[in-house]
Design a protein around this motif. Sequence first.
Motif, PDB file in Angstrom:
ATOM      1  N   GLY B  72      -1.576  -4.788  18.408  1.00 27.51           N
ATOM      2  CA  GLY B  72      -2.968  -4.307  18.000  1.00 27.51           C
ATOM      3  C   GLY B  72      -2.636  -3.264  17.060  1.00 27.51           C
ATOM      4  O   GLY B  72      -3.164  -2.967  15.909  1.00 27.51           O
ATOM      5  N   SER B  73      -1.438  -2.260  17.270  1.00 29.52           N
ATOM      6  CA  SER B  73      -1.018  -1.224  16.476  1.00 29.52           C
ATOM      7  C   SER B  73      -0.566  -1.908  15.036  1.00 29.52           C
ATOM      8  O   SER B  73      -0.869  -0.989  14.091  1.00 29.52           O
ATOM      9  CB  SER B  73      -0.202  -0.313  17.204  1.00 29.52           C
ATOM     10  N   MET B  74       0.067  -3.034  15.177  1.00 35.75           N
ATOM     11  CA  MET B  74       0.719  -3.638  14.062  1.00 35.75           C
ATOM     12  C   MET B  74      -0.221  -3.658  13.142  1.00 35.75           C
ATOM     13  O   MET B  74      -0.524  -3.802  11.901  1.00 35.75           O
ATOM     14  CB  MET B  74       1.546  -4.758  14.301  1.00 35.75           C
ATOM     15  N   LEU B  75      -1.228  -4.377  13.906  1.00 34.03           N
ATOM     16  CA  LEU B  75      -2.550  -5.201  13.029  1.00 34.03           C
ATOM     17  C   LEU B  75      -3.312  -3.923  12.488  1.00 34.03           C
ATOM     18  O   LEU B  75      -3.975  -4.202  11.089  1.00 34.03           O
ATOM     19  CB  LEU B  75      -3.535  -5.693  13.827  1.00 34.03           C
ATOM     20  N   ALA B  76      -3.241  -2.588  12.821  1.00 28.93           N
ATOM     21  CA  ALA B  76      -3.812  -1.528  12.059  1.00 28.93           C
ATOM     22  C   ALA B  76      -3.070  -1.147  10.756  1.00 28.93           C
ATOM     23  O   ALA B  76      -3.636  -0.986   9.708  1.00 28.93           O
ATOM     24  CB  ALA B  76      -3.706  -0.350  13.011  1.00 28.93           C
ATOM     25  N   PHE B  77      -1.798  -1.513  10.926  1.00 29.78           N
ATOM     26  CA  PHE B  77      -0.912  -1.670   9.668  1.00 29.78           C
ATOM     27  C   PHE B  77      -1.144  -2.781   8.567  1.00 29.78           C
ATOM     28  O   PHE B  77      -1.315  -2.323   7.539  1.00 29.78           O
ATOM     29  CB  PHE B  77       0.540  -1.606   9.853  1.00 29.78           C
ATOM     30  N   GLY B  78      -1.651  -3.652   9.409  1.00 30.84           N
ATOM     31  CA  GLY B  78      -2.031  -5.014   8.447  1.00 30.84           C
ATOM     32  C   GLY B  78      -3.340  -4.945   7.693  1.00 30.84           C
ATOM     33  O   GLY B  78      -3.416  -5.259   6.697  1.00 30.84           O
ATOM     34  N   ALA B  79      -4.158  -3.996   8.471  1.00 36.80           N
ATOM     35  CA  ALA B  79      -5.572  -3.603   7.882  1.00 36.80           C
ATOM     36  C   ALA B  79      -5.435  -2.891   6.567  1.00 36.80           C
ATOM     37  O   ALA B  79      -6.081  -2.972   5.544  1.00 36.80           O
ATOM     38  CB  ALA B  79      -6.241  -2.863   8.868  1.00 36.80           C
ATOM     39  N   ILE B  80      -4.268  -1.997   6.749  1.00 38.11           N
ATOM     40  CA  ILE B  80      -4.136  -1.162   5.827  1.00 38.11           C
ATOM     41  C   ILE B  80      -3.802  -2.091   4.327  1.00 38.11           C
ATOM     42  O   ILE B  80      -4.215  -1.968   3.242  1.00 38.11           O
ATOM     43  CB  ILE B  80      -3.010  -0.038   5.768  1.00 38.11           C
ATOM     44  N   LEU B  81      -2.651  -3.008   4.706  1.00 35.69           N
ATOM     45  CA  LEU B  81      -2.135  -3.976   3.683  1.00 35.69           C
ATOM     46  C   LEU B  81      -3.468  -4.743   3.042  1.00 35.69           C
ATOM     47  O   LEU B  81      -3.506  -5.025   1.794  1.00 35.69           O
ATOM     48  CB  LEU B  81      -1.173  -4.834   3.939  1.00 35.69           C
ATOM     49  N   LEU B  82      -4.634  -5.395   3.968  1.00 38.77           N
ATOM     50  CA  LEU B  82      -5.491  -6.039   3.430  1.00 38.77           C
ATOM     51  C   LEU B  82      -6.374  -5.191   2.413  1.00 38.77           C
ATOM     52  O   LEU B  82      -6.699  -5.689   1.656  1.00 38.77           O
ATOM     53  CB  LEU B  82      -6.317  -6.597   4.835  1.00 38.77           C
ATOM     54  N   THR B  83      -6.672  -3.992   2.984  1.00 38.81           N
ATOM     55  CA  THR B  83      -7.339  -3.054   1.972  1.00 38.81           C
ATOM     56  C   THR B  83      -6.767  -2.942   0.582  1.00 38.81           C
ATOM     57  O   THR B  83      -7.494  -2.921  -0.256  1.00 38.81           O
ATOM     58  CB  THR B  83      -7.516  -1.699   2.629  1.00 38.81           C
ATOM     59  N   TRP B  84      -5.464  -2.734   0.739  1.00 41.52           N
ATOM     60  CA  TRP B  84      -4.711  -2.505  -0.593  1.00 41.52           C
ATOM     61  C   TRP B  84      -4.772  -3.627  -1.516  1.00 41.52           C
ATOM     62  O   TRP B  84      -5.242  -3.742  -2.655  1.00 41.52           O
ATOM     63  CB  TRP B  84      -3.406  -2.246  -0.025  1.00 41.52           C
ATOM     64  N   TRP B  85      -4.657  -4.990  -0.765  1.00 41.29           N
ATOM     65  CA  TRP B  85      -4.737  -6.130  -1.404  1.00 41.29           C
ATOM     66  C   TRP B  85      -6.235  -6.324  -2.050  1.00 41.29           C
ATOM     67  O   TRP B  85      -6.436  -6.585  -3.404  1.00 41.29           O
ATOM     68  CB  TRP B  85      -4.493  -7.340  -0.606  1.00 41.29           C
ATOM     69  N   LEU B  86      -7.408  -5.983  -1.343  1.00 40.83           N
ATOM     70  CA  LEU B  86      -8.784  -6.108  -1.689  1.00 40.83           C
ATOM     71  C   LEU B  86      -9.132  -5.311  -2.984  1.00 40.83           C
ATOM     72  O   LEU B  86      -9.597  -5.490  -3.952  1.00 40.83           O
ATOM     73  CB  LEU B  86      -9.756  -6.188  -0.475  1.00 40.83           C
ATOM     74  N   VAL B  87      -8.553  -3.911  -2.817  1.00 43.32           N
ATOM     75  CA  VAL B  87      -8.770  -3.025  -3.850  1.00 43.32           C
ATOM     76  C   VAL B  87      -7.961  -3.407  -5.155  1.00 43.32           C
ATOM     77  O   VAL B  87      -8.408  -3.324  -6.404  1.00 43.32           O
ATOM     78  CB  VAL B  87      -8.165  -1.592  -3.728  1.00 43.32           C
ATOM     79  N   ALA B  88      -6.773  -3.964  -4.926  1.00 43.87           N
ATOM     80  CA  ALA B  88      -6.190  -4.547  -6.210  1.00 43.87           C
ATOM     81  C   ALA B  88      -6.817  -5.752  -6.641  1.00 43.87           C
ATOM     82  O   ALA B  88      -6.881  -5.826  -7.996  1.00 43.87           O
ATOM     83  CB  ALA B  88      -4.712  -4.973  -5.653  1.00 43.87           C
ATOM     84  N   LEU B  89      -7.488  -6.656  -6.030  1.00 46.37           N
ATOM     85  CA  LEU B  89      -8.221  -7.896  -6.359  1.00 46.37           C
ATOM     86  C   LEU B  89      -9.424  -7.314  -7.172  1.00 46.37           C
ATOM     87  O   LEU B  89      -9.751  -7.932  -8.356  1.00 46.37           O
ATOM     88  CB  LEU B  89      -8.751  -8.535  -5.259  1.00 46.37           C
ATOM     89  N   ALA B  90     -10.094  -6.164  -6.643  1.00 42.98           N
ATOM     90  CA  ALA B  90     -11.170  -5.555  -7.500  1.00 42.98           C
ATOM     91  C   ALA B  90     -10.943  -4.779  -8.648  1.00 42.98           C
ATOM     92  O   ALA B  90     -11.897  -4.601  -9.541  1.00 42.98           O
ATOM     93  CB  ALA B  90     -12.303  -4.764  -6.625  1.00 42.98           C
ATOM     94  N   THR B  91      -9.641  -4.352  -8.624  1.00 49.89           N
ATOM     95  CA  THR B  91      -9.159  -3.296  -9.968  1.00 49.89           C
ATOM     96  C   THR B  91      -8.933  -4.208 -10.901  1.00 49.89           C
ATOM     97  O   THR B  91      -9.477  -3.863 -12.230  1.00 49.89           O
ATOM     98  CB  THR B  91      -8.153  -2.516  -9.449  1.00 49.89           C
ATOM     99  N   GLY B  92      -8.121  -5.497 -10.952  1.00 49.63           N
ATOM    100  CA  GLY B  92      -8.022  -6.314 -12.201  1.00 49.63           C
ATOM    101  C   GLY B  92      -6.727  -6.886 -11.959  1.00 49.63           C
ATOM    102  O   GLY B  92      -6.060  -6.867 -11.011  1.00 49.63           O
ATOM    103  N   PHE B  96      -3.279  -6.540  -9.377  1.00 57.17           N
ATOM    104  CA  PHE B  96      -3.232  -7.699  -8.540  1.00 57.17           C
ATOM    105  C   PHE B  96      -1.927  -8.454  -8.532  1.00 57.17           C
ATOM    106  O   PHE B  96      -1.465  -8.638  -7.579  1.00 57.17           O
ATOM    107  CB  PHE B  96      -4.621  -8.769  -8.612  1.00 57.17           C
ATOM    108  N   ASN B  97      -1.554  -8.806  -9.989  1.00 53.17           N
ATOM    109  CA  ASN B  97      -0.263  -9.382  -9.890  1.00 53.17           C
ATOM    110  C   ASN B  97       0.870  -8.521  -9.427  1.00 53.17           C
ATOM    111  O   ASN B  97       1.767  -9.093  -8.754  1.00 53.17           O
ATOM    112  CB  ASN B  97      -0.105  -9.931 -11.178  1.00 53.17           C
ATOM    113  N   MET B  98       0.696  -7.306  -9.560  1.00 49.28           N
ATOM    114  CA  MET B  98       1.818  -6.258  -8.977  1.00 49.28           C
ATOM    115  C   MET B  98       1.832  -6.480  -7.501  1.00 49.28           C
ATOM    116  O   MET B  98       2.828  -6.510  -6.904  1.00 49.28           O
ATOM    117  CB  MET B  98       1.633  -5.200  -9.624  1.00 49.28           C
ATOM    118  N   VAL B  99       0.709  -6.365  -6.928  1.00 52.49           N
ATOM    119  CA  VAL B  99       0.498  -6.319  -5.410  1.00 52.49           C
ATOM    120  C   VAL B  99       0.940  -7.661  -4.857  1.00 52.49           C
ATOM    121  O   VAL B  99       1.741  -7.863  -3.999  1.00 52.49           O
ATOM    122  CB  VAL B  99      -0.717  -6.072  -5.045  1.00 52.49           C
ATOM    123  N   GLN B 100       0.719  -8.718  -5.526  1.00 55.55           N
ATOM    124  CA  GLN B 100       1.182 -10.178  -5.290  1.00 55.55           C
ATOM    125  C   GLN B 100       2.651 -10.395  -5.425  1.00 55.55           C
ATOM    126  O   GLN B 100       3.106 -11.024  -4.445  1.00 55.55           O
ATOM    127  CB  GLN B 100       0.427 -11.275  -5.969  1.00 55.55           C
TER     128      GLN B 100
END
Lengths: 127, 172
Positions: B72-92, B96-100
């Motif tokens: 559960g605590s690991m998934l909290a870290f995963g949630a941060i990564l998912l947020t980062w990925w979504l922000v990157a997708l919305a940014t441009g 996004f390619n850098m995060v990918q």
Amino acid sequence: MSDMNTPLSKVRGLGSGKTGTETFISHRIQAVANIPLVIFFIVSFVGNAGKSHAEWIAWIKQPIVSVLLILFILNFTNHMRTGLQEVVEDYVHGHGNKWAATLAIRFSCALIAGLSVFSILRIAFGG
Amino acid sequence: MFCRSSIVARINLSIIVKRTLFIQAWFSDLISADFSLRGKFMAKAQRPLSPHLQVYRFGAHMAVSIIHRVTGSMLAFGAILLTWWLVALATGYEYFNMVQSFASSAIGRLVLFGITFALMQHFASGIRHLFMDSGKLYELKANTASAKFTFVFSAIMTLVIWAAAYKVMGAY
């Protein structure tokens, strides 16, 4: 008669458990809601693996996808908040430490939810 | 006059002290509680503790309990990564390619593999917890068997998800 509160309503939540029962039940409801949402998340992210930026944008722009993603994020951030809170209550000792950890959990879960939902809305509404 | 009264007072005082000590000793032997006066002078008394984790044989049912919290605590870290990925997708496109490229590096794939396992393990043990919340799976055999099943489920599902993802990407 100074007020209309029943004696029961005055003492509710004042025991050592505070509002623990409500938190416990809502944590389980969030867990049940997470089952279909996680399946949706896994299936769609595996299905879209390796896609380009434009393809991902086009996928999220679908109303059903953006709604499900937003619901997933709101649900798991709440589940995460109550779950991490439970861990803190068991392992973090001392009034000050406990409150510091609680605030950190609350704020970071709100930040995760806010950033993610805004990003999805921005994509969905073509920003 | 002054001198004599002081001697009397001293004798009286010593009797009082002796009696008080006697009563204290008798009383603290009687109740022998943590909050008795003796407790203050014997701060490091070795008191028996109630049996906890150390008296039970470690098993799958205990492992799944603590791993539920760890994942559960690991998934909290995963949630941060998912947020980062979504922000990157919305940014441009470029960000996004850098995060990918981070995500598809060896370390990135290892982290994502770990988070996939954490998600599947938390998923399985979470459903087991829901059964236990409804009063089921408390029999020893069913409890241990379901605990072992969560590990089998998460191991298989993690491999299936990654095999499917590589298949979708056309790796084989």
